[in-house]
Design a protein around this motif. Structure first.
Motif, mmCIF file in Angstrom:
data_model
loop_
_atom_site.group_PDB
_atom_site.id
_atom_site.type_symbol
_atom_site.label_atom_id
_atom_site.label_comp_id
_atom_site.label_asym_id
_atom_site.label_seq_id
_atom_site.Cartn_x
_atom_site.Cartn_y
_atom_site.Cartn_z
ATOM 1 N N VAL A 176 20.840 45.309 47.727
ATOM 2 C CA VAL A 176 22.267 45.589 47.613
ATOM 3 C C VAL A 176 23.002 44.248 47.661
ATOM 4 O O VAL A 176 22.760 43.422 48.554
ATOM 5 C CB VAL A 176 22.756 46.500 48.756
ATOM 6 C CG1 VAL A 176 24.279 46.657 48.707
ATOM 7 C CG2 VAL A 176 22.076 47.859 48.685
ATOM 8 N N GLY A 177 23.888 44.022 46.670
ATOM 9 C CA GLY A 177 24.663 42.789 46.633
ATOM 10 C C GLY A 177 26.021 42.965 47.273
ATOM 11 O O GLY A 177 26.656 44.014 47.128
ATOM 12 N N LEU A 178 26.490 41.958 47.999
ATOM 13 C CA LEU A 178 27.808 41.965 48.624
ATOM 14 C C LEU A 178 28.546 40.690 48.235
ATOM 15 O O LEU A 178 27.979 39.585 48.311
ATOM 16 C CB LEU A 178 27.709 42.039 50.155
ATOM 17 C CG LEU A 178 27.121 43.320 50.772
ATOM 18 C CD1 LEU A 178 25.610 43.170 50.950
ATOM 19 C CD2 LEU A 178 27.761 43.612 52.115
ATOM 20 N N ALA A 179 29.791 40.856 47.832
ATOM 21 C CA ALA A 179 30.633 39.707 47.477
ATOM 22 C C ALA A 179 32.020 39.934 48.046
ATOM 23 O O ALA A 179 32.533 41.064 48.019
ATOM 24 C CB ALA A 179 30.686 39.522 45.967
ATOM 25 N N ARG A 180 32.611 38.894 48.564
ATOM 26 C CA ARG A 180 33.958 38.981 49.112
ATOM 27 C C ARG A 180 34.982 38.760 48.009
ATOM 28 O O ARG A 180 34.889 37.808 47.231
ATOM 29 C CB ARG A 180 34.160 37.959 50.213
ATOM 30 C CG ARG A 180 33.270 38.200 51.419
ATOM 31 C CD ARG A 180 33.631 37.290 52.590
ATOM 32 N NE ARG A 180 32.804 37.582 53.741
ATOM 33 C CZ ARG A 180 33.041 38.554 54.618
ATOM 34 N NH1 ARG A 180 34.116 39.317 54.451
ATOM 35 N NH2 ARG A 180 32.238 38.754 55.633
ATOM 36 N N SER A 181 35.960 39.644 47.942
ATOM 37 C CA SER A 181 37.035 39.547 46.958
ATOM 38 C C SER A 181 38.302 39.039 47.653
ATOM 39 O O SER A 181 38.552 39.370 48.814
ATOM 40 C CB SER A 181 37.292 40.912 46.319
ATOM 41 O OG SER A 181 38.505 40.918 45.599
ATOM 42 N N THR A 182 39.078 38.260 46.918
ATOM 43 C CA THR A 182 40.344 37.796 47.482
ATOM 44 C C THR A 182 41.447 38.833 47.321
ATOM 45 O O THR A 182 42.532 38.683 47.886
ATOM 46 C CB THR A 182 40.777 36.497 46.792
ATOM 47 O OG1 THR A 182 40.852 36.716 45.377
ATOM 48 C CG2 THR A 182 39.776 35.382 47.081
ATOM 49 N N GLY A 183 41.157 39.895 46.566
ATOM 50 C CA GLY A 183 42.150 40.951 46.425
ATOM 51 C C GLY A 183 41.896 41.796 45.193
ATOM 52 O O GLY A 183 41.162 41.403 44.283
ATOM 53 N N PHE A 184 42.499 42.990 45.180
ATOM 54 C CA PHE A 184 42.390 43.901 44.037
ATOM 55 C C PHE A 184 43.796 44.198 43.524
ATOM 56 O O PHE A 184 44.770 44.218 44.296
ATOM 57 C CB PHE A 184 41.702 45.209 44.452
ATOM 58 C CG PHE A 184 40.344 45.018 45.048
ATOM 59 C CD1 PHE A 184 39.281 44.571 44.291
ATOM 60 C CD2 PHE A 184 40.119 45.288 46.394
ATOM 61 C CE1 PHE A 184 38.028 44.400 44.838
ATOM 62 C CE2 PHE A 184 38.867 45.119 46.952
ATOM 63 C CZ PHE A 184 37.812 44.675 46.174
ATOM 64 N N THR A 185 43.888 44.466 42.232
ATOM 65 C CA THR A 185 45.180 44.818 41.632
ATOM 66 C C THR A 185 45.001 46.038 40.736
ATOM 67 O O THR A 185 43.906 46.295 40.216
ATOM 68 C CB THR A 185 45.751 43.664 40.799
ATOM 69 O OG1 THR A 185 44.876 43.403 39.700
ATOM 70 C CG2 THR A 185 45.922 42.404 41.643
ATOM 71 N N ALA A 186 46.104 46.768 40.551
ATOM 72 C CA ALA A 186 46.088 47.913 39.634
ATOM 73 C C ALA A 186 47.511 48.181 39.188
ATOM 74 O O ALA A 186 48.467 48.035 39.963
ATOM 75 C CB ALA A 186 45.496 49.151 40.312
ATOM 76 N N THR A 187 47.665 48.522 37.898
ATOM 77 C CA THR A 187 48.971 48.875 37.371
ATOM 78 C C THR A 187 48.955 50.356 37.003
ATOM 79 O O THR A 187 48.178 50.798 36.144
ATOM 80 C CB THR A 187 49.312 48.040 36.124
ATOM 81 O OG1 THR A 187 49.312 46.655 36.483
ATOM 82 C CG2 THR A 187 50.687 48.413 35.584
ATOM 83 N N VAL A 188 49.780 51.137 37.716
ATOM 84 C CA VAL A 188 49.821 52.584 37.521
ATOM 85 C C VAL A 188 51.266 52.978 37.238
ATOM 86 O O VAL A 188 52.172 52.684 38.039
ATOM 87 C CB VAL A 188 49.299 53.324 38.763
ATOM 88 C CG1 VAL A 188 49.367 54.829 38.553
ATOM 89 C CG2 VAL A 188 47.867 52.887 39.070
ATOM 90 N N GLN A 189 51.492 53.618 36.104
ATOM 91 C CA GLN A 189 52.823 54.083 35.704
ATOM 92 C C GLN A 189 53.853 52.953 35.771
ATOM 93 O O GLN A 189 54.950 53.104 36.271
ATOM 94 C CB GLN A 189 53.257 55.250 36.581
ATOM 95 C CG GLN A 189 52.382 56.478 36.430
ATOM 96 C CD GLN A 189 52.816 57.630 37.322
ATOM 97 O OE1 GLN A 189 53.703 57.468 38.163
ATOM 98 N NE2 GLN A 189 52.207 58.787 37.122
ATOM 99 N N GLY A 190 53.453 51.789 35.288
ATOM 100 C CA GLY A 190 54.356 50.650 35.204
ATOM 101 C C GLY A 190 54.539 49.888 36.486
ATOM 102 O O GLY A 190 55.243 48.883 36.511
ATOM 103 N N SER A 191 53.928 50.321 37.589
ATOM 104 C CA SER A 191 54.057 49.656 38.876
ATOM 105 C C SER A 191 52.732 48.981 39.224
ATOM 106 O O SER A 191 51.658 49.605 39.155
ATOM 107 C CB SER A 191 54.440 50.663 39.970
ATOM 108 O OG SER A 191 54.438 50.047 41.239
#
Length: 879
Positions: free
Chosen positions: A86-101
């Motif tokens: 199983v691989g693990l990696a640290r992310s600096t953050g996630f983003t998502a655009t939903v209904q223009g936001s």
């Protein structure tokens, strides 16, 4: 000769034999039942610990080591069934655009899972919505990003830029704490909570995402090696296997032993189960043995007369001893077999199996031990007194031995008082501060038990019994006037004679009374302990869940208190918002709970035991009257040397969740427990003051009151209404998961077994001994009839003795039982979480037990009355 003697015993001493058989059978059945249950309970704890773990081991490959070679080494390890990388990696953050936001989260984790991972480790991931494979978002991450299946999420990785993935499903991670543990770190260095933001991706997708990012490789392992049934032995076996793998890897691997951690907790619970067996089971077996000895002693005078007659007829002491041994063998063997049958029937009725769920070897072992114990009791109760009586070589000596003279040595030296004082001293020493009955250091294979604590209850039991014997003898010897007045309504002109008879027979009556009192005390202490345990298990579940139903909002949801109105579905009486923040006191980060002091008690039960420095109402009133008042945990008060009224400056996040704002509070009391709060350090404050100081009135949870009923139905309605936006838990669900594995053992079944035996012991102690004593006095009743006593007067004599026995035994037993209950609960305080503020008294059961004892005594008395009304000439001729 032996055949004739055995036949004579069966024909002429059937009542005494049956009573002795009953005592042996009770002792054997109780030991066999509780021993088998104990063994089955330990095996159940081991199995439960194994089932509670999704991945037995999480083996982390150290930097510089070859992951492929490490995987091959792990798969070759004995006992390993499945091993996948199983691989693990640290992310600096996630983003998502939903209904223009566009939504952005903080740091998180990305996991790369190989194909078939969910089928190999089904407990790690639980699907909520969407597909079960592909790119999966953790529930809280989906809530933070306002994302659902079909959305596109951006993943930022150090050195790899932004990568976009298509979301296939939303999942829950039930074992996130262990999944994201810091492998190799001590427990106190583990993260306070798992990461809020997690994305699970297939291994191929993970490899492309992290081509230029730092990655950690873990090998998740499922073992199939057979484990010992005892949790302590299983813990040792698993721990040694993990250490062996680390040693063979030469430092390339570090094992996160999830299975060992679960067994580490279970082994301590197993020792507490063993303590319960010793504290609650051994007294019952001792009492059954004492009952058998009392039954045998009731015919002591007749036995001495029979021995004298056998001597006159020319039998040698060796032959008389052989005849006594035959009687002991009959009682021991038949009583033992009968007891094993009762134990098997008890197991079948209470647990569905004669073995109580134990393995065949353990079951047979306990049955053999119980049978040997029964044989030993029969030898001590029947054979030993006969050998002692052989020392009386003349009829005159026999008569003097039957009457006895003077006070026993223990009364002259005050042994009873010495035992009670010793019990008090041991109790004080064993229940002091920082005392632990079972000491199980974290991660240490060996556990120690403070058997010293057994002395307190044992000395109390013995000392109270001897003191009761002393007081009964004194009352019967010097209270003839009182006895005459008490017996006058039943015996009329024979009141004085009745008092004289009771005084002359004070030793047998005192023996019966003490035996009944001990049986009652055993029933009272066992029932009270079990009821208190059940009460505290319910308290623990309610504290953990918070209320009948609890709706927990994801962090950062900024849910206002007014959202409570939407939760008032059918079956809901009240919804109470509860703030949950985090605050720094010095460098220590703790939970901060904001409550509405005037209404918090409407949704959950607040007990005075949860607080110090005032009761629940007092401290809630203090929070309402002074908004900046703060309730602090005892640990924090001690660490920071706080005094009432001191200013406590907490650093709390502001409404934007970024900057820390210093908020002054005033220390107003100590809070030891609080609904949904952790068990260590936390604060409780006024919600309005926290909202004003931080600029946010966001609620962390809603406590839903259903009136104690229909929790499952209400929780189901709320889950359908809220979907994956919030977590809904109910009290019935929490009861099965909180607490120790000891809580989940079938304590209800154990309670039924113990309390059924306690009722039988109380009835036997009250009825059997009295019945045999009355049977031995038929000649006395016949002589009294010849001298002019009426049937009514004889009936009154017997009833007077029976009523004195019942009243004295029940009263003394209740007092001794109450003292024992207090001591047991205090000594076994480690079993309770939280410790009880007051004992729970099972009134219905105690009434049943008292009724059984009284009915047994009255039945014996009525049978004695029936025998006493036979024609005197016929009675004397039979004798």
């Amino acid at each position: 000769m032996f055949t004739s003697w055995a036949g004579g015993l069966t024909r002429h001493r059937a009542g005494r034999l049956l009573a002795a058989l009953a005592g042996i059978a009770l002792a054997v059945a109780l030991v066999a039942s509780l021993g088998s249950f104990l063994t089955a309970s330990k095996a159940s704890m081991t199995q439960r610990a194994v089932r509670s773990v999704a991945a037995d081991w999480q083996v982390e490959v150290q930097p510089g080591a070859d992951p492929d070679a490490a995987l091959s080494l792990v798969r070759r390890t004995p006992g390993v069934h499945t091993a996948v990388p199983v691989g693990l990696a640290r992310s600096t953050g996630f983003t998502a655009t939903v209904q223009g936001s566009t939504q952005t989260t903080g740091p998180g984790m990305v996991l790369g899972l190989p194909g078939g991972y969910r089928s190999r480790f089904p407990g790690e991931i639980r699907s909520l919505t969407g597909r079960t494979t592909g790119v999966l978002l953790a529930q809280q991450t989906a809530s933070n990003l306002h994302a659902a299946p079909g959305a596109t999420v951006g993943i930022r990785l150090p050195g790899a830029g932004l990568h976009k993935v298509h979301v296939d499903g939303v999942v829950d991670l039930p074992q996130a704490d262990s999944l994201f543990q810091k492998i190799g770190a001590p427990p106190q260095s583990q993260p306070a909570a798992p990461p809020d933001n997690v994305v699970l991706v297939p291994a191929a997708t993970f490899a492309s995402l992290t081509a230029h990012a730092p990655v950690t490789t873990q090998i998740h392992v499922a073992r199939d090696a057979s484990l010992p049934s005892d949790p302590a032995s299983a813990f040792t076996s698993v721990t040694r296997a993990a250490h062996n793998l680390e040693a063979r890897s030469s430092g390339a691997l570090v094992v996160g032993d999830n299975l060992g951690a679960a067994l580490d907790s279970a082994r301590q619970d197993a020792l507490y189960a063993q303590m319960l067996f010793l504290f609650l089971g051994v007294p019952g077996a001792v009492l059954a043995a004492a009952l058998t000895a009392a039954v045998a002693g009731a015919g002591g005078e007749r036995r001495r007369q029979e021995q004298a007659l056998l001597r006159l007829r020319g039998l040698r002491p060796r032959q008389i001893t052989a005849l006594a041994g035959l009687e002991a063998a009959l009682v021991g063997v038949i009583g033992g077999v009968l007891g094993l049958g009762i134990a098997a029937l008890t197991g079948r009725i209470a647990f569905g199996a004669a073995s109580f769920g134990a393995s065949a070897a353990s079951w047979v072992l306990w049955y053999v031990v119980a049978f040997v114990l029964g044989a030993a009791v029969a030898t001590g109760a029947v054979l030993v007194p006969a050998l002692r009586d052989l020392r009386s070589v003349t009829v005159a000596d026999t008569r003097r031995a039957g009457r006895g003279s003077g006070s026993p040595w223990w009364m002259r030296c005050g042994l009873d008082f010495m035992l009670l004082i010793g019990s008090w001293l041991v109790f004080r020493a064993s229940s002091g501060n920082q005392y632990a009955l079972v000491l199980a250091p974290e991660g240490v294979p060996s556990i120690s038990v403070s058997y010293w604590a057994f002395l307190g209850p044992a000395l109390l039991w013995a000392g109270a019994a001897l003191l009761m014997w002393r007081l009964t003898l004194l009352a019967l010897a010097h209270g003839r006037g009182v006895l005459a007045r008490v017996s006058r309504p039943l015996t009329a002109a024979l009141a004085g004679t009745t008092a004289a008879v009771l005084s002359r027979r004070r030793r047998p009556l005192a023996r019966s009374l003490v035996l009944l009192a001990l049986a009652v005390s055993f029933a009272v202490s066992t029932a009270t302990f079990n009821a208190t345990y059940k009460q505290q298990a319910e308290v623990d579940a309610r504290l953990t869940n918070g209320a009948d139903v609890t709706v927990t909002e994801p962090p950062g949801a900024a849910t206002p208190p007014g959202a409570a109105g939407a939760l008032k579905v059918s079956g809901v009486r009240h919804v109470e918002p509860l703030q949950h923040r985090f605050a720094y006191v010095g460098a220590d980060l703790q939970d901060l709970y904001g409550v509405r002091p005037n209404t918090i008690a409407s949704a959950t039960s607040l007990q005075d035991a949860y607080f110090s420095g005032g009761g629940a109402r007092t401290l809630m009133r203090r929070l309402a009257q002074r908004p900046d008042a703060l309730l602090v945990s005892a640990e924090t008060v001690k660490d920071f040397q706080l005094s009432p009224g001191d200013t406590v400056n907490l650093r709390v996040q502001d409404s934007r969740g970024k900057a820390l704002r210093t908020v002054p509070f005033h220390y107003a009391g100590v809070v030891k427990e609080f609904p949904t709060a952790p068990k260590d350090s936390f604060f409780v404050a006024n919600a309005s003051y926290v909202a004003k100081a931080t600029g946010s009135d966001a609620v962390g949870a809603f406590l839903v009151d259903t009136g104690g009923t229909h929790q499952k139905e209400v929780a189901s309605r709320l889950r359908k209404q809220l979907g994956t936006r919030a977590t809904v838990t109910d009290l019935t669900q929490t009861r099965g998961t909180v607490g120790t594995s000891l809580t989940s053992v079938d304590l209800a079944g154990l309670t039924r077994v113990e309390l059924a035996f306690a009722v039988l012991l109380a009835a036997g102690a009250g009825g059997l001994v009295l019945a045999l004593g009355l049977a031995e006095r038929r000649r006395t009743f016949a002589v009294a009839t010849v001298l002019g006593a009426t049937r009514r007067q004889l009936r009154g004599m017997v009833l007077t003795e029976a009523l004195l026995l019942a009243a004295g035994g029940l009263t003394g037993g209740a007092l001794i039982g109450w003292a024992l209950s207090e001591m047991l609960v205090k000594v076994l305080t480690g079993v309770f979480d939280p410790p009880p503020t007051a004992l729970s008294v099972p009134g219905a059961y105690l009434a049943l037990m008292a009724t059984a004892a009284v009915v047994a005594v009255l039945a014996a008395a009525l049978n004695g009355i029936r025998r006493a009304t036979r024609p005197a000439v016929e009675e004397l001729r039979d004798l």
